[in-house]
Design a protein around this motif. Structure first.
Motif, PDB file in Angstrom:
ATOM      1  N   GLY A   1      -5.651   0.360  -5.054  1.00  0.00           N
ATOM      2  CA  GLY A   1      -4.879   1.844  -4.562  1.00  0.00           C
ATOM      3  C   GLY A   1      -3.529   2.034  -4.855  1.00  0.00           C
ATOM      4  N   GLY A   2      -3.041   1.331  -5.710  1.00  0.00           N
ATOM      5  CA  GLY A   2      -1.586   1.588  -6.213  1.00  0.00           C
ATOM      6  C   GLY A   2      -1.165   0.492  -7.073  1.00  0.00           C
ATOM      7  N   THR A   3       0.216   0.366  -6.941  1.00  0.00           N
ATOM      8  CA  THR A   3       0.930  -0.547  -7.667  1.00  0.00           C
ATOM      9  C   THR A   3       2.026  -1.238  -6.918  1.00  0.00           C
ATOM     10  OG1 THR A   3       2.398   1.039  -8.547  1.00  0.00           O
ATOM     11  CG2 THR A   3       0.571   0.450 -10.040  1.00  0.00           C
ATOM     12  N   LEU A   4       2.407  -2.720  -7.150  1.00  0.00           N
ATOM     13  CA  LEU A   4       3.153  -3.289  -6.454  1.00  0.00           C
ATOM     14  C   LEU A   4       4.312  -3.767  -7.243  1.00  0.00           C
ATOM     15  CD1 LEU A   4       3.078  -4.417  -3.290  1.00  0.00           C
ATOM     16  CD2 LEU A   4       2.461  -6.582  -4.090  1.00  0.00           C
ATOM     17  N   SER A   5       5.491  -3.458  -6.843  1.00  0.00           N
ATOM     18  CA  SER A   5       6.772  -3.907  -7.771  1.00  0.00           C
ATOM     19  C   SER A   5       7.900  -4.432  -7.075  1.00  0.00           C
ATOM     20  CB  SER A   5       7.210  -2.722  -8.348  1.00  0.00           C
ATOM     21  OG  SER A   5       7.708  -1.778  -7.553  1.00  0.00           O
ATOM     22  N   ALA A   6       8.737  -5.187  -7.976  1.00  0.00           N
ATOM     23  CA  ALA A   6       9.837  -5.850  -7.326  1.00  0.00           C
ATOM     24  C   ALA A   6       9.645  -6.901  -6.217  1.00  0.00           C
ATOM     25  CB  ALA A   6      10.912  -4.821  -6.621  1.00  0.00           C
ATOM     26  N   LEU A   7       8.684  -7.886  -6.432  1.00  0.00           N
ATOM     27  CA  LEU A   7       8.432  -8.897  -5.492  1.00  0.00           C
ATOM     28  C   LEU A   7       9.787  -9.850  -5.589  1.00  0.00           C
ATOM     29  CD1 LEU A   7       6.409 -10.254  -3.727  1.00  0.00           C
ATOM     30  CD2 LEU A   7       5.544 -11.649  -5.887  1.00  0.00           C
ATOM     31  N   SER A   8      10.225 -10.125  -4.462  1.00  0.00           N
ATOM     32  CA  SER A   8      11.398 -11.011  -4.260  1.00  0.00           C
ATOM     33  C   SER A   8      11.352 -11.589  -3.003  1.00  0.00           C
ATOM     34  CB  SER A   8      12.715 -10.126  -4.419  1.00  0.00           C
ATOM     35  OG  SER A   8      12.997  -9.450  -3.383  1.00  0.00           O
TER      36      SER A   8
ATOM     37  N   ALA B   1       8.146  -6.587  -1.355  1.00  0.00           N
ATOM     38  CA  ALA B   1       7.783  -5.929  -2.551  1.00  0.00           C
ATOM     39  C   ALA B   1       7.540  -4.474  -2.182  1.00  0.00           C
ATOM     40  CB  ALA B   1       6.496  -6.510  -3.196  1.00  0.00           C
ATOM     41  N   THR B   2       7.759  -3.715  -2.988  1.00  0.00           N
ATOM     42  CA  THR B   2       7.556  -2.153  -3.086  1.00  0.00           C
ATOM     43  C   THR B   2       6.167  -1.786  -3.587  1.00  0.00           C
ATOM     44  OG1 THR B   2      10.028  -1.866  -3.224  1.00  0.00           O
ATOM     45  CG2 THR B   2       8.569   0.255  -3.538  1.00  0.00           C
ATOM     46  N   PHE B   3       5.296  -1.015  -2.496  1.00  0.00           N
ATOM     47  CA  PHE B   3       4.039  -0.627  -3.054  1.00  0.00           C
ATOM     48  C   PHE B   3       4.139   1.132  -3.361  1.00  0.00           C
ATOM     49  CE2 PHE B   3       0.056   1.261  -1.692  1.00  0.00           C
ATOM     50  CZ  PHE B   3      -0.895   1.240  -2.596  1.00  0.00           C
ATOM     51  N   THR B   4       3.743   1.416  -4.441  1.00  0.00           N
ATOM     52  CA  THR B   4       3.533   2.872  -4.625  1.00  0.00           C
ATOM     53  C   THR B   4       2.116   3.160  -4.630  1.00  0.00           C
ATOM     54  OG1 THR B   4       5.424   2.845  -5.586  1.00  0.00           O
ATOM     55  CG2 THR B   4       4.417   4.679  -6.243  1.00  0.00           C
ATOM     56  N   PRO B   5       1.566   4.141  -3.939  1.00  0.00           N
ATOM     57  CA  PRO B   5      -0.020   4.495  -3.890  1.00  0.00           C
ATOM     58  C   PRO B   5      -0.261   5.324  -5.160  1.00  0.00           C
ATOM     59  CG  PRO B   5       1.244   5.894  -2.172  1.00  0.00           C
ATOM     60  CD  PRO B   5       2.215   4.861  -2.822  1.00  0.00           C
ATOM     61  N   THR B   6      -1.499   5.354  -5.568  1.00  0.00           N
ATOM     62  CA  THR B   6      -1.948   5.978  -6.680  1.00  0.00           C
ATOM     63  C   THR B   6      -2.181   7.381  -6.172  1.00  0.00           C
ATOM     64  OG1 THR B   6      -3.598   4.269  -7.276  1.00  0.00           O
ATOM     65  CG2 THR B   6      -4.099   6.322  -8.145  1.00  0.00           C
ATOM     66  N   ASN B   7      -1.569   8.441  -7.500  1.00  0.00           N
ATOM     67  CA  ASN B   7      -1.414   9.840  -7.345  1.00  0.00           C
ATOM     68  C   ASN B   7      -2.885  10.194  -6.940  1.00  0.00           C
ATOM     69  OD1 ASN B   7       1.415   9.973  -7.137  1.00  0.00           O
ATOM     70  ND2 ASN B   7       1.396  10.190  -9.437  1.00  0.00           N
TER      71      ASN B   7
ATOM     72  N   THR C   1      -7.338   9.178  -2.134  1.00  0.00           N
ATOM     73  CA  THR C   1      -7.465   8.811  -0.608  1.00  0.00           C
ATOM     74  C   THR C   1      -8.146   7.500  -0.415  1.00  0.00           C
ATOM     75  OG1 THR C   1      -9.710   9.858  -0.806  1.00  0.00           O
ATOM     76  CG2 THR C   1      -7.776  11.277  -0.013  1.00  0.00           C
ATOM     77  N   THR C   2      -8.168   6.553  -1.628  1.00  0.00           N
ATOM     78  CA  THR C   2      -8.621   5.411  -1.500  1.00  0.00           C
ATOM     79  C   THR C   2      -7.526   4.419  -0.788  1.00  0.00           C
ATOM     80  OG1 THR C   2      -9.866   5.615  -3.744  1.00  0.00           O
ATOM     81  CG2 THR C   2      -9.348   3.489  -3.058  1.00  0.00           C
ATOM     82  N   PRO C   3      -8.307   3.976   0.361  1.00  0.00           N
ATOM     83  CA  PRO C   3      -7.477   2.859   1.017  1.00  0.00           C
ATOM     84  C   PRO C   3      -6.618   1.861   0.313  1.00  0.00           C
ATOM     85  CG  PRO C   3      -9.342   3.243   2.118  1.00  0.00           C
ATOM     86  CD  PRO C   3      -9.724   3.927   0.939  1.00  0.00           C
ATOM     87  N   ALA C   4      -5.504   1.582   0.415  1.00  0.00           N
ATOM     88  CA  ALA C   4      -4.679   0.538  -0.248  1.00  0.00           C
ATOM     89  C   ALA C   4      -5.140  -0.805   0.364  1.00  0.00           C
ATOM     90  CB  ALA C   4      -3.252   0.860  -0.347  1.00  0.00           C
TER      91      ALA C   4
ATOM     92  N   GLN D   1      -6.671  -9.695   5.077  1.00  0.00           N
ATOM     93  CA  GLN D   1      -6.235  -8.381   4.481  1.00  0.00           C
ATOM     94  C   GLN D   1      -5.600  -7.523   5.082  1.00  0.00           C
ATOM     95  OE1 GLN D   1      -9.384  -5.369   3.519  1.00  0.00           O
ATOM     96  NE2 GLN D   1      -9.415  -6.217   1.564  1.00  0.00           N
ATOM     97  N   LEU D   2      -4.600  -7.031   4.497  1.00  0.00           N
ATOM     98  CA  LEU D   2      -3.914  -5.778   4.888  1.00  0.00           C
ATOM     99  C   LEU D   2      -4.400  -4.406   4.211  1.00  0.00           C
ATOM    100  CD1 LEU D   2      -1.493  -4.684   6.335  1.00  0.00           C
ATOM    101  CD2 LEU D   2       0.134  -4.849   4.372  1.00  0.00           C
ATOM    102  N   SER D   3      -4.606  -3.340   5.222  1.00  0.00           N
ATOM    103  CA  SER D   3      -5.154  -2.304   4.423  1.00  0.00           C
ATOM    104  C   SER D   3      -4.218  -0.955   5.026  1.00  0.00           C
ATOM    105  CB  SER D   3      -6.526  -2.078   5.239  1.00  0.00           C
ATOM    106  OG  SER D   3      -7.015  -0.761   4.604  1.00  0.00           O
ATOM    107  N   ILE D   4      -4.082  -0.069   4.147  1.00  0.00           N
ATOM    108  CA  ILE D   4      -2.955   1.076   4.495  1.00  0.00           C
ATOM    109  C   ILE D   4      -4.043   2.355   4.088  1.00  0.00           C
ATOM    110  CG2 ILE D   4      -0.953   2.309   4.002  1.00  0.00           C
ATOM    111  CD1 ILE D   4       0.246  -0.419   3.192  1.00  0.00           C
ATOM    112  N   ASN D   5      -4.032   3.210   4.870  1.00  0.00           N
ATOM    113  CA  ASN D   5      -4.631   4.494   4.764  1.00  0.00           C
ATOM    114  C   ASN D   5      -3.930   5.341   3.871  1.00  0.00           C
ATOM    115  OD1 ASN D   5      -6.930   4.086   6.340  1.00  0.00           O
ATOM    116  ND2 ASN D   5      -5.808   4.913   8.191  1.00  0.00           N
ATOM    117  N   ILE D   6      -4.539   5.834   3.008  1.00  0.00           N
ATOM    118  CA  ILE D   6      -3.863   6.687   1.721  1.00  0.00           C
ATOM    119  C   ILE D   6      -4.499   7.906   1.497  1.00  0.00           C
ATOM    120  CG2 ILE D   6      -3.293   6.853  -0.528  1.00  0.00           C
ATOM    121  CD1 ILE D   6      -1.843   4.490   0.540  1.00  0.00           C
ATOM    122  N   ASP D   7      -3.613   9.023   1.686  1.00  0.00           N
ATOM    123  CA  ASP D   7      -3.790  10.406   1.133  1.00  0.00           C
ATOM    124  C   ASP D   7      -2.479  11.158   0.322  1.00  0.00           C
ATOM    125  OD1 ASP D   7      -4.417  13.172   1.134  1.00  0.00           O
ATOM    126  OD2 ASP D   7      -4.800  13.516   3.033  1.00  0.00           O
TER     127      ASP D   7
END
Length: 204
Positions: free
Chosen positions: A5-12, A20-26, A29-32, A54-60
């Motif tokens: 449902g998106g991309t993860l970046s800058a894992l430290s 890390a920073t998560f950026t959802p897909t543009n 509405t697919t949950p991350a 599992q961790l889930s985040i609602n996306i819109d």
């Protein structure tokens, strides 16, 4: 880390804690979801990890849209048009102030079923200015707080100018045996011909 449902970046990390920073897909509405499967890393003595919960985040990330339609494509004097504003999803803050109207007035905006709104448009009197209706971007939001995209402008042809006619004569007075040539000048082209039965004559 398995990410959907998106991309993860800058894992430290700082010690045992990783960020890390998560950026959802543009436009989604697919949950991350985030998973770390068992046996993907080990501790200092080589013991493999157990699976993470599992961790889930609602996306819109879908911006709401709006379409504007009319019951009439052109209006003349005395006519009105019923306008319908259809949102792609329900909004709690869409209002008449979000609509920019040129060439007339819009009645009270009424909400129909769910995401549909209606209003009556009355064109300006004595005008040929086309009526236009716009809803700019970022004027209302959906339930997730996403601002709307700009609506496609609706335009209605307007002519509320009543045609006029002037009558002129080549003579201002007549005596026995004389006649006058009259000229009837219309302010605009007529859809029906001017005929003698339309003219009321007295004195001749």
């Amino acid at each position: 880390i398995t990410t959907v449902g998106g991309t993860l970046s800058a894992l430290s990390n700082s010690g045992l804690i990783y960020t890390a920073t998560f950026t959802p897909t543009n436009n989604s509405t697919t949950p991350a979801t985030f998973n770390v499967l068992a046996n993907t890393f080990t501790d200092g003595v080589g013991n493999p990890n157990t699976a993470a919960t599992q961790l889930s985040i609602n996306i819109d990330t879908i911006a709401p849209t709006i379409t504007i339609t009319s019951s009439a494509s052109s209006l003349k004097s005395g006519e009105t048009a019923n306008l319908t504003f259809t949102l792609s999803e329900i909004s709690a803050n869409f209002s008449a102030s979000d609509i920019t109207t040129v060439g007339g007035t819009l009645s009270t905006l009424t909400q129909g079923s769910g995401n549909t709104y209606t209003a009556t448009f009355t064109p300006t009197n004595n005008s040929t200015t086309a009526a236009t209706f716009n809803v700019l971007a970022n004027t209302f939001t959906d339930g997730a707080g996403n601002p709307n995209t700009v609506a496609t402008q609706l335009s209605i042809t307007v002519d509320t100018v009543a045609p006029t006619i002037t009558i002129a004569s080549n003579k201002t007075a007549l005596s026995i045996g004389e006649n006058a040539n009259l000229t009837f000048t219309l302010s605009e082209a007529a859809s029906t011909a001017l005929i003698s039965s339309n003219i009321t004559v007295a004195g001749g």
